[in-house]
Scaffold this active site. Structure first.
Site, PDB file in Angstrom:
ATOM      1  N   ASP A  35       0.826  -1.211   0.000  1.00 19.91           N
ATOM      2  CA  ASP A  35       0.000   0.000   0.000  1.00 19.91           C
ATOM      3  C   ASP A  35       0.860   1.261   0.000  1.00 19.91           C
ATOM      4  OD1 ASP A  35      -2.674   1.308   0.425  1.00 19.91           O
ATOM      5  OD2 ASP A  35      -1.697   1.967   2.276  1.00 19.91           O
ATOM      6  N   GLU A  61       1.103  -0.611  -5.152  1.00 17.38           N
ATOM      7  CA  GLU A  61       0.114   0.445  -5.391  1.00 17.38           C
ATOM      8  C   GLU A  61       0.913   1.738  -5.498  1.00 17.38           C
ATOM      9  OE1 GLU A  61      -3.307   3.261  -3.628  1.00 17.38           O
ATOM     10  OE2 GLU A  61      -1.781   2.361  -2.379  1.00 17.38           O
TER      11      GLU A  61
END
Length: 729
Positions: A404, A457
């Protein structure tokens, strides 16, 4: 065996006594326990609230003299230190206990060396709470890294959260504190009471805890895994083909809200069957590591090594992963090494000074989320995170990590104004420490756990995210294509009459399609906070919205790159997702009037996945130009896109999308001349999916060009707001 009066020369030094009682002594084992002295062996014990303490050795019992403040001590006339136990009296009860302070360090020098060098790849086996047998005695070893602490004590359910009697020892320059507690086993609750450099105290959960209390409680739990894995067949075959050369369609799930109220084991009864029925190859789980605030969806982690207790035990989570594997479904897990929350019982200023976070407050504070960023330049912190990535893959058989917020890690000026950040040594904005960490993490995970994949990401144009580390890249296997997601959603959200002005939003992704190995994500972030559910982004009436939704999914599954779809979007729920209630499953209830509309979209997703997995042209050459060719990329006024996909042997699939609400009859497309006919294998306008059922039921013959040579042509009927797939027949 009689006790003697304690001579002056073996009495505890007043300064040592003061530091010991204050929880600020670095070596309590040098004071407590048994030690040879002139005239015998001195025994010392620290047992607050005890009425009496005695030593039991060689079949004899000898009372120790109370020295005040819970200290007991006597010198026994012995030539050597015997095997002994303590007899501790509280009121009418006498407890025979092993003395924690008679044991040698339970952590080896090599473990400490590796950690200090930042290279302990199985750090969870060295730090934290480890039930074990030590010097022939069963108990639990507790270790914690707190280099700035003046002292550390162990508190828990076993000592009524008073750590006075359980001071830990410092293991030299490593900054690690250790204590082996005999007789202590699994399921005990514990924390570390840390004396800060200024003398104040803080009670902290174990950063390495493998299990945690159910939030909002915050204690760590001693854990022993008893799960027996049954996924050997899955793990043996998962690495046979690289992910970027394989079918890879992902169903993203927030476990707590997919079916609210279900535990890990109850989810194991339903989730694998549902995902398998829809044909997804993988699930991606939003963060499962322990977190205090459910509204963070798990992205503000406090227990990096502990699956959240909200849904069960660590073994329960292993059971869910195991069950998914046995159903042939891979498990990707969201992993959050970019930041951590400021809770005063967790990692923030863990030992009284910045430790896991950067010592520069401007570098430490994450400007967007009110959290703290890790200090990736510190060896021990980097080791904590790299080992954590390995931990989930090795101990929980996770097949991949979706990392993330990578962009926030890579840039020193991320969300910061001028003057709020300091350039790196080269004068640039790149966070070189974070780059080195990500490279090390990827290289280590791929080396240790064959067949796994790491996914970034990363929302910027950072060069080489999926390039191997040996070539200077970050080393990820895949990267989320945030540009494709943003651009394509802009296009489909427009009314068809205006889409011709945004045609390039759908074609631009092919300009950079081979710069990285991409995943096309329609994730949770796109269906919350006013962004609307996917079907609700579409223009028009309800029929047109569903048709747009279906056409978009057909386009997405045919486009180069892997697919990811968030739960609820597979049956076109119209409401935004909320972690409080999850997907609107009632839309699939046969009693609901519009249920066939939603079931049709779900049937389409099932068929998309089925055809996708069976068609190598859609995944075998995702990352090379040979796998794609435009047929029609400039028909802006028609709102039409057509392209060919090819497998490694050259076998094609033709995908045609008509994002206009009108039927286009006899639409002519150029195709390879050597294919005599094409048959329709998928049409998102099929009545089975809730469409108007404008189809091409018969094979479409290829017409040779009048001039001879070159490409052939076919004429298709393009249904309204649809995607059609054809292959040679």
């Amino acid at each position: 065996m009689a006790a003697r009066k304690v001579p002056i020369d073996v009495a505890m030094d007043p300064a040592d006594r003061e530091r010991l009682l204050a929880g600020a002594h670095h070596d309590p084992h040098a004071l407590l326990g048994a030690h040879p002295v002139p005239g015998g062996v001195v025994f010392r014990a620290l047992r607050p609230y005890a009425d009496a303490v005695a030593v039991s050795a060689n079949g004899r019992r000898v009372e120790l003299e109370a020295m005040g403040d819970g200290l007991f001590s006597s010198v026994l006339p012995l030539d050597s230190i015997p095997e002994y136990t303590l007899l501790v009296t509280y009121g009418d009860h006498v407890f025979e206990l092993e003395d924690p302070y008679r044991f040698l360090p339970s952590l080896g020098e090599f473990d400490l060396y590796l950690f200090s060098e930042g290279r302990h790849e199985q750090l969870w086996k060295a730090l934290g709470a480890e039930p074990m047998e030590h010097q022939g005695v069963t108990g639990t070893r507790f270790t914690v890294w707190a280099p700035n602490a003046r002292g550390v004590r162990l508190a828990g359910s076993f000592n009524f959260w008073d750590g006075t009697a359980f001071p830990m020892r410092s293991l030299g320059s490593s900054g690690v504190w250790e204590l082996f507690v005999p007789g202590l086993g699994e399921e005990e609750l514990y924390k570390f009471e840390i004396t800060r450099p200024d003398g104040s105290k803080t009670m902290r959960a174990d950063p390495m805890a493998r299990s945690a209390e159910l939030p909002p409680a915050t204690a760590s739990v001693v854990h022993v895994s008893r799960h027996e894995w049954r996924d050997a067949e899955w793990t043996a075959r998962r690495g046979q083909r690289p992910v970027h050369l394989s079918p890879f369609s992902v169903y993203e799930v927030h476990l707590s809200s997919w079916r609210p109220g279900l535990t890990y084991r109850q989810l194991a009864e339903q989730l694998p069957a549902y995902v398998s029925d829809l044909g997804f190859t993988h699930v991606e789980l939003m963060p499962v590591a322990e977190h205090p605030f459910g509204g963070s969806w798990g992205y503000q982690v406090t227990g990096f090594y502990a699956p959240t207790a909200r849904l069960g035990t660590p073994d329960d989570f292993k059971y869910l992963v195991d069950t998914l594997h046995q159903a042939g479904i891979g498990v990707i897990m969201d992993w959050v090494p970019a930041h951590f929350p400021r809770d005063d019982w967790a990692l923030a200023e863990f030992d009284g000074r910045p430790l896991y976070e950067h010592e520069d407050p401007l570098r430490a504070a994450h400007p967007d989320w009110g959290t703290l960023e890790f200090d990736y330049g510190r060896r021990e912190v980097r080791n904590f995170l790299v080992a954590n990535a390995v931990y989930w893959c090795e101990e929980f058989h996770i097949d991949g990590l979706r990392v993330d917020a990578v962009a926030s890690m890579l840039y020193l000026d991320y969300s910061r104004e001028q003057g709020q950040w300091t350039p790196n040594v080269h004068g640039g904005r790149e966070n070189l420490d974070a780059v080195a960490f990500l490279q090390e993490m990827n290289a280590t995970v791929y080396r240790r756990v064959p067949g796994v994949v790491t996914i970034a990401e990363e929302s910027t144009a950072w060069d080489g995210v999926t390039r191997p580390t040996c070539d200077g890249g970050l080393g990820f296997g895949l990267k989320w294509n945030m540009g494709w997601m943003h651009d394509s959603l802009v296009y489909v959200s427009k009314d068809p009459v205006h889409r011709n002005y945004h045609h390039n939003e759908m074609t631009f992704s092919m300009v950079y399609a081979y710069s990285e190995n991409y995943v096309l994500p329609i994730s949770h972030d796109e269906v919350v906070h006013g962004k609307q559910a996917l079907v609700s982004k579409m223009p028009g009436d309800w029929w047109q919205r569903r048709a747009n939704h279906r056409a978009y999914l057909g386009f997405m599954w045919a486009h180069p790159g892997k697919q990811l779809l968030f739960m609820g979007q597979e049956f076109a729920q119209g409401g935004e997702w909320s972690e409080g209630h999850g997907p609107d499953w009632w839309l699939l209830d046969p009693a609901y009037e519009a249920e066939p509309d939603h079931r049709g979209v779900r049937d389409l997703v099932r068929d998309l996945n089925r055809l996708y997995a069976a068609t190598p042209a859609l995944w075998e050459q995702d990352t090379v130009p040979a796998g794609f060719s435009w047929v029609v990329g400039d028909a802006a006024d028609d709102n039409v896109f057509a392209f060919l996909r090819f497998d490694a042997a050259g076998a094609p699939l033709l995908a045609v999308s008509n994002f206009s609400p009108v039927v286009r009859h006899e639409y002519r497309l150029c195709v390879p001349e050597d294919i005599p006919a094409w048959g329709e294998i998928l049409n998102t306008d099929s009545a089975h999916y809730g469409g108007s059922d404008v189809t091409n039921p018969d094979p479409v013959k290829t017409e040779s060009p009048a001039s001879g040579g070159g490409a052939g042509t076919i004429q298709l009927t393009l249904p309204p707001l649809s995607t059609v797939w054809l292959r040679p027949v």
